[in-house]
Design a protein around this motif. Sequence first.
Motif, short mmCIF file in Angstrom:
data_model
loop_
_atom_site.label_atom_id
_atom_site.label_comp_id
_atom_site.label_asym_id
_atom_site.label_seq_id
_atom_site.Cartn_x
_atom_site.Cartn_y
_atom_site.Cartn_z
N ARG A 100 0.84 -1.19 0.00
CA ARG A 100 0.00 0.00 0.00
C ARG A 100 0.89 1.25 0.00
O ARG A 100 0.64 2.20 -0.76
N SER A 101 1.91 1.26 0.83
CA SER A 101 2.83 2.40 0.88
C SER A 101 3.51 2.63 -0.46
O SER A 101 3.66 3.77 -0.91
N GLU A 102 3.91 1.55 -1.10
CA GLU A 102 4.58 1.67 -2.41
C GLU A 102 3.61 2.20 -3.46
O GLU A 102 3.96 3.03 -4.28
N HIS A 103 2.38 1.73 -3.44
CA HIS A 103 1.37 2.23 -4.38
C HIS A 103 1.12 3.72 -4.15
O HIS A 103 1.04 4.50 -5.11
N LEU A 104 0.99 4.12 -2.90
CA LEU A 104 0.74 5.53 -2.59
C LEU A 104 1.92 6.41 -3.00
O LEU A 104 1.72 7.52 -3.52
N ARG A 105 3.14 5.90 -2.82
CA ARG A 105 4.33 6.65 -3.24
C ARG A 105 4.29 6.88 -4.75
O ARG A 105 4.49 7.99 -5.23
N LEU A 106 4.00 5.82 -5.50
CA LEU A 106 3.96 5.94 -6.95
C LEU A 106 2.80 6.84 -7.39
O LEU A 106 2.95 7.64 -8.33
N MET A 107 1.69 6.78 -6.70
CA MET A 107 0.56 7.64 -7.05
C MET A 107 0.91 9.12 -6.83
O MET A 107 0.55 9.96 -7.65
N LEU A 142 -3.74 1.85 -10.31
CA LEU A 142 -3.23 1.83 -8.93
C LEU A 142 -4.37 1.98 -7.92
O LEU A 142 -4.34 1.35 -6.86
N GLU A 143 -5.36 2.80 -8.24
CA GLU A 143 -6.52 2.94 -7.36
C GLU A 143 -7.26 1.61 -7.23
O GLU A 143 -7.70 1.24 -6.13
N ALA A 144 -7.40 0.89 -8.33
CA ALA A 144 -8.04 -0.43 -8.28
C ALA A 144 -7.22 -1.38 -7.41
O ALA A 144 -7.78 -2.14 -6.62
N LEU A 155 -5.31 -0.54 -4.92
CA LEU A 155 -5.51 -0.13 -3.53
C LEU A 155 -6.83 -0.66 -2.97
O LEU A 155 -6.88 -1.10 -1.81
N ARG A 156 -7.88 -0.63 -3.77
CA ARG A 156 -9.16 -1.20 -3.33
C ARG A 156 -8.99 -2.68 -3.03
O ARG A 156 -9.51 -3.20 -2.04
N TRP A 157 -8.26 -3.38 -3.89
CA TRP A 157 -8.02 -4.82 -3.67
C TRP A 157 -7.20 -5.03 -2.40
O TRP A 157 -7.49 -5.96 -1.62
N LEU A 158 -6.19 -4.21 -2.18
CA LEU A 158 -5.37 -4.34 -0.97
C LEU A 158 -6.23 -4.20 0.29
O LEU A 158 -6.08 -4.96 1.25
N GLU A 159 -7.13 -3.21 0.30
CA GLU A 159 -8.01 -2.99 1.45
C GLU A 159 -8.96 -4.17 1.65
O GLU A 159 -9.15 -4.64 2.77
N LEU A 160 -9.55 -4.64 0.58
CA LEU A 160 -10.46 -5.78 0.65
C LEU A 160 -9.74 -7.02 1.15
O LEU A 160 -10.25 -7.76 2.01
N THR A 161 -8.57 -7.27 0.65
CA THR A 161 -7.79 -8.43 1.06
C THR A 161 -7.39 -8.33 2.52
O THR A 161 -7.46 -9.32 3.26
#
Length: 174
Positions: free
Chosen positions: A119-126, A151-153, A155-161
Amino acid sequence: MSIGHALLGLLESGPRHGYDLKRAFDERFGHDRPLHYGQVYSTMSRLLKNGLVVVDGIEAGGGPERKRYAITEAGITDVAAWLATPEKPEPYLQSTLYTKVVLALLTGRGAAELLDTQRSEHLRLMRELTRRKKDGDLADQLICDHALFHLEADLRWLELTAARLDRLAEELHR
């Protein structure tokens, strides 16, 4: 992306040397992955062999001879067919990230930590893409939007998982 089709499409505006094709490709499509000269010349050799381009002229220079390539009617037809064919949507059913989550759970490692790190890596890239989008031209903005939506999709998957980790662990250890 089909490099051959992109180069053919660039040739539709007129004959070009390999160096000019590389520069035009990098300017339009290669911001994050510029082409290597070897890719350009091997692709042009294949297109030549397949009758999609011809050598329109050869110029002597300070170094090796420079071939100027032109697209053929067959090349124009090939580009038109490629443009008219929809891309196959990629559902990511076997993603590396999913595999890591399952293996972390199977081996007793921290799947929640893995998800937090990702999640942190996705947010950094975003954040990086958002800055790039703000400073870029329209083409750069569109490509950044495409990446940001993916990347937003994710992140949604990361939260759901993360919300389902306990249940997934139970199912995996049955």
